[in-house]
Design a protein around this motif. Structure first.
Motif, PDB file in Angstrom:
ATOM      1  N   THR A 112     -19.443  31.463 -35.182  1.00  0.00           N
ATOM      2  CA  THR A 112     -18.423  30.473 -35.523  1.00  0.00           C
ATOM      3  C   THR A 112     -17.321  30.454 -34.467  1.00  0.00           C
ATOM      4  O   THR A 112     -16.909  29.383 -34.005  1.00  0.00           O
ATOM      5  N   ALA A 113     -16.865  31.635 -34.076  1.00  0.00           N
ATOM      6  CA  ALA A 113     -15.814  31.720 -33.055  1.00  0.00           C
ATOM      7  C   ALA A 113     -16.305  31.178 -31.721  1.00  0.00           C
ATOM      8  O   ALA A 113     -15.559  30.466 -31.033  1.00  0.00           O
ATOM      9  N   ALA A 114     -17.536  31.478 -31.357  1.00  0.00           N
ATOM     10  CA  ALA A 114     -18.075  30.997 -30.078  1.00  0.00           C
ATOM     11  C   ALA A 114     -18.134  29.475 -30.046  1.00  0.00           C
ATOM     12  O   ALA A 114     -17.787  28.853 -29.038  1.00  0.00           O
ATOM     13  N   ILE A 115     -18.543  28.888 -31.158  1.00  0.00           N
ATOM     14  CA  ILE A 115     -18.624  27.423 -31.232  1.00  0.00           C
ATOM     15  C   ILE A 115     -17.218  26.808 -31.276  1.00  0.00           C
ATOM     16  O   ILE A 115     -16.926  25.850 -30.566  1.00  0.00           O
ATOM     17  N   LYS A 116     -16.353  27.381 -32.077  1.00  0.00           N
ATOM     18  CA  LYS A 116     -15.027  26.808 -32.286  1.00  0.00           C
ATOM     19  C   LYS A 116     -14.087  27.033 -31.102  1.00  0.00           C
ATOM     20  O   LYS A 116     -13.340  26.130 -30.715  1.00  0.00           O
ATOM     21  N   TYR A 117     -14.105  28.241 -30.527  1.00  0.00           N
ATOM     22  CA  TYR A 117     -13.156  28.585 -29.464  1.00  0.00           C
ATOM     23  C   TYR A 117     -13.803  28.647 -28.083  1.00  0.00           C
ATOM     24  O   TYR A 117     -13.123  28.912 -27.097  1.00  0.00           O
ATOM     25  N   HIS A 118     -15.114  28.473 -28.019  1.00  0.00           N
ATOM     26  CA  HIS A 118     -15.863  28.512 -26.761  1.00  0.00           C
ATOM     27  C   HIS A 118     -15.697  29.846 -26.033  1.00  0.00           C
ATOM     28  O   HIS A 118     -15.541  29.883 -24.817  1.00  0.00           O
ATOM     29  N   ARG A 119     -15.730  30.923 -26.809  1.00  0.00           N
ATOM     30  CA  ARG A 119     -15.595  32.261 -26.237  1.00  0.00           C
ATOM     31  C   ARG A 119     -16.009  33.294 -27.275  1.00  0.00           C
ATOM     32  O   ARG A 119     -16.082  32.993 -28.457  1.00  0.00           O
ATOM     33  N   PHE A 120     -16.250  34.517 -26.800  1.00  0.00           N
ATOM     34  CA  PHE A 120     -16.448  35.614 -27.737  1.00  0.00           C
ATOM     35  C   PHE A 120     -15.094  35.944 -28.325  1.00  0.00           C
ATOM     36  O   PHE A 120     -14.105  36.052 -27.599  1.00  0.00           O
ATOM     37  N   ALA A 121     -15.028  36.076 -29.627  1.00  0.00           N
ATOM     38  CA  ALA A 121     -13.750  36.339 -30.276  1.00  0.00           C
ATOM     39  C   ALA A 121     -13.922  37.369 -31.380  1.00  0.00           C
ATOM     40  O   ALA A 121     -14.718  37.187 -32.297  1.00  0.00           O
ATOM     41  N   SER A 122     -13.187  38.432 -31.257  1.00  0.00           N
ATOM     42  CA  SER A 122     -13.165  39.482 -32.264  1.00  0.00           C
ATOM     43  C   SER A 122     -11.705  39.749 -32.601  1.00  0.00           C
ATOM     44  O   SER A 122     -10.860  39.806 -31.711  1.00  0.00           O
ATOM     45  N   LEU A 123     -11.415  39.895 -33.870  1.00  0.00           N
ATOM     46  CA  LEU A 123     -10.028  40.011 -34.310  1.00  0.00           C
ATOM     47  C   LEU A 123      -9.621  41.468 -34.543  1.00  0.00           C
ATOM     48  O   LEU A 123     -10.447  42.300 -34.909  1.00  0.00           O
ATOM     49  N   HIS A 124      -8.329  41.735 -34.360  1.00  0.00           N
ATOM     50  CA  HIS A 124      -7.774  43.067 -34.578  1.00  0.00           C
ATOM     51  C   HIS A 124      -7.117  43.129 -35.956  1.00  0.00           C
ATOM     52  O   HIS A 124      -5.962  43.537 -36.085  1.00  0.00           O
ATOM     53  N   THR A 125      -7.863  42.743 -36.978  1.00  0.00           N
ATOM     54  CA  THR A 125      -7.304  42.734 -38.334  1.00  0.00           C
ATOM     55  C   THR A 125      -7.150  44.160 -38.857  1.00  0.00           C
ATOM     56  O   THR A 125      -7.791  45.096 -38.369  1.00  0.00           O
ATOM     57  N   TRP A 126      -6.313  44.281 -39.875  1.00  0.00           N
ATOM     58  CA  TRP A 126      -6.143  45.588 -40.519  1.00  0.00           C
ATOM     59  C   TRP A 126      -7.461  46.047 -41.134  1.00  0.00           C
ATOM     60  O   TRP A 126      -7.799  47.233 -41.074  1.00  0.00           O
ATOM     61  N   MET A 127      -8.214  45.115 -41.702  1.00  0.00           N
ATOM     62  CA  MET A 127      -9.505  45.486 -42.306  1.00  0.00           C
ATOM     63  C   MET A 127     -10.499  45.951 -41.245  1.00  0.00           C
ATOM     64  O   MET A 127     -11.260  46.889 -41.474  1.00  0.00           O
ATOM     65  N   ASN A 128     -10.509  45.295 -40.083  1.00  0.00           N
ATOM     66  CA  ASN A 128     -11.389  45.739 -39.003  1.00  0.00           C
ATOM     67  C   ASN A 128     -10.998  47.133 -38.516  1.00  0.00           C
ATOM     68  O   ASN A 128     -11.856  47.968 -38.238  1.00  0.00           O
ATOM     69  N   LYS A 129      -9.693  47.386 -38.428  1.00  0.00           N
ATOM     70  CA  LYS A 129      -9.226  48.716 -38.009  1.00  0.00           C
ATOM     71  C   LYS A 129      -9.591  49.771 -39.052  1.00  0.00           C
ATOM     72  O   LYS A 129     -10.052  50.868 -38.710  1.00  0.00           O
ATOM     73  N   LEU A 130      -9.412  49.448 -40.325  1.00  0.00           N
ATOM     74  CA  LEU A 130      -9.774  50.379 -41.401  1.00  0.00           C
ATOM     75  C   LEU A 130     -11.276  50.643 -41.401  1.00  0.00           C
ATOM     76  O   LEU A 130     -11.717  51.791 -41.558  1.00  0.00           O
ATOM     77  N   THR A 131     -12.049  49.601 -41.190  1.00  0.00           N
ATOM     78  CA  THR A 131     -13.506  49.758 -41.120  1.00  0.00           C
ATOM     79  C   THR A 131     -13.895  50.629 -39.935  1.00  0.00           C
ATOM     80  O   THR A 131     -14.723  51.538 -40.062  1.00  0.00           O
ATOM     81  N   GLY A 132     -13.294  50.368 -38.790  1.00  0.00           N
ATOM     82  CA  GLY A 132     -13.589  51.174 -37.605  1.00  0.00           C
ATOM     83  C   GLY A 132     -13.272  52.642 -37.827  1.00  0.00           C
ATOM     84  O   GLY A 132     -14.059  53.521 -37.458  1.00  0.00           O
ATOM     85  N   MET A 133     -12.130  52.919 -38.462  1.00  0.00           N
ATOM     86  CA  MET A 133     -11.759  54.300 -38.744  1.00  0.00           C
ATOM     87  C   MET A 133     -12.746  54.935 -39.724  1.00  0.00           C
ATOM     88  O   MET A 133     -13.171  56.078 -39.543  1.00  0.00           O
ATOM     89  N   SER A 134     -13.137  54.194 -40.753  1.00  0.00           N
ATOM     90  CA  SER A 134     -14.059  54.757 -41.743  1.00  0.00           C
ATOM     91  C   SER A 134     -15.447  54.993 -41.135  1.00  0.00           C
ATOM     92  O   SER A 134     -16.104  55.980 -41.454  1.00  0.00           O
ATOM     93  N   VAL A 135     -15.871  54.102 -40.230  1.00  0.00           N
ATOM     94  CA  VAL A 135     -17.148  54.309 -39.535  1.00  0.00           C
ATOM     95  C   VAL A 135     -17.049  55.538 -38.640  1.00  0.00           C
ATOM     96  O   VAL A 135     -17.962  56.365 -38.600  1.00  0.00           O
TER      97      VAL A 135
END
Length: 182
Positions: free
Chosen positions: A109-132
């Motif tokens: 969705t991000a690639a189509i919408k923004y024409h780039r690779f896009a990954s967000l630095h959300t709190w949930m992504n950070k929490l998930t990264g820490m838990s992983v």
């Protein structure tokens, strides 16, 4: 273009690369494995923080950090997947596949919408990264499987949140912290 000047943050990132390679040499769940593994986590947190605090953040440092991350996660997956395959119930692998599909939908969705690779630095992504990251420590405990379910639930929610953010927001902002942020 000015040549990059090597700095302490780059050195710390390089230590993470070396510690990641050491993970290939040590038996899984050995003290040496956990020392190297912990070192990768500490250096991952420190390099960016030091780069920002010392004003030495750079494109080179960001690329080196991405290489270090890819190497670390690749090696950890190589080491952990065979162990997890034997340990975890089949249902959790279906959950993992659903998470991956949602995450891929978010990236698509991000690639189509923004024409780039896009990954967000959300709190949930950070929490998930820490838990992983903490997963190997919990795998040596009796609650390893239960903790794996918790990690999957967090990963599911963070993947879904990222997909919804990409669908709702008009422009890309990597530092979006949650779906509630405008």
């Amino acid at each position: 273009m000015q040549a990059h000047k090597w700095n302490i943050a780059d050195t710390i990132t390089s230590i993470r690369i070396g510690a990641s390679v050491l993970l290939l040499l040590f038996p899984l769940h050995s003290i040496a494995f956990f020392v190297a593994y912990t070192l990768t986590g500490i250096t991952d947190v420190l390099d960016g923080w030091i780069a920002r605090k010392t004003g030495t953040a750079s494109d080179f440092g960001a690329r080196l950090d991405s290489i270090a991350d890819l190497l670390f996660y690749g090696i950890v997956l190589l080491r952990l997947i065979p162990y997890l395959w034997q340990l975890l119930p089949l249902e959790i692998w279906y959950f993992v596949m659903a998470i991956l599909l949602i995450r891929l939908a978010a990236y698509g969705t991000a690639a189509i919408k923004y024409h780039r690779f896009a990954s967000l630095h959300t709190w949930m992504n950070k929490l998930t990264g820490m838990s992983v990251f903490l997963l190997p420590y919990f795998l040596v405990c009796t609650i390893g499987v239960v903790y794996s379910w918790v990690v999957c639930a967090l990963a599911f929610l963070s993947s879904l949140e990222e997909l919804l953010i990409h669908l709702i927001h008009r422009s890309y902002n990597a530092d979006t912290k949650s779906i509630l942020q405008k």
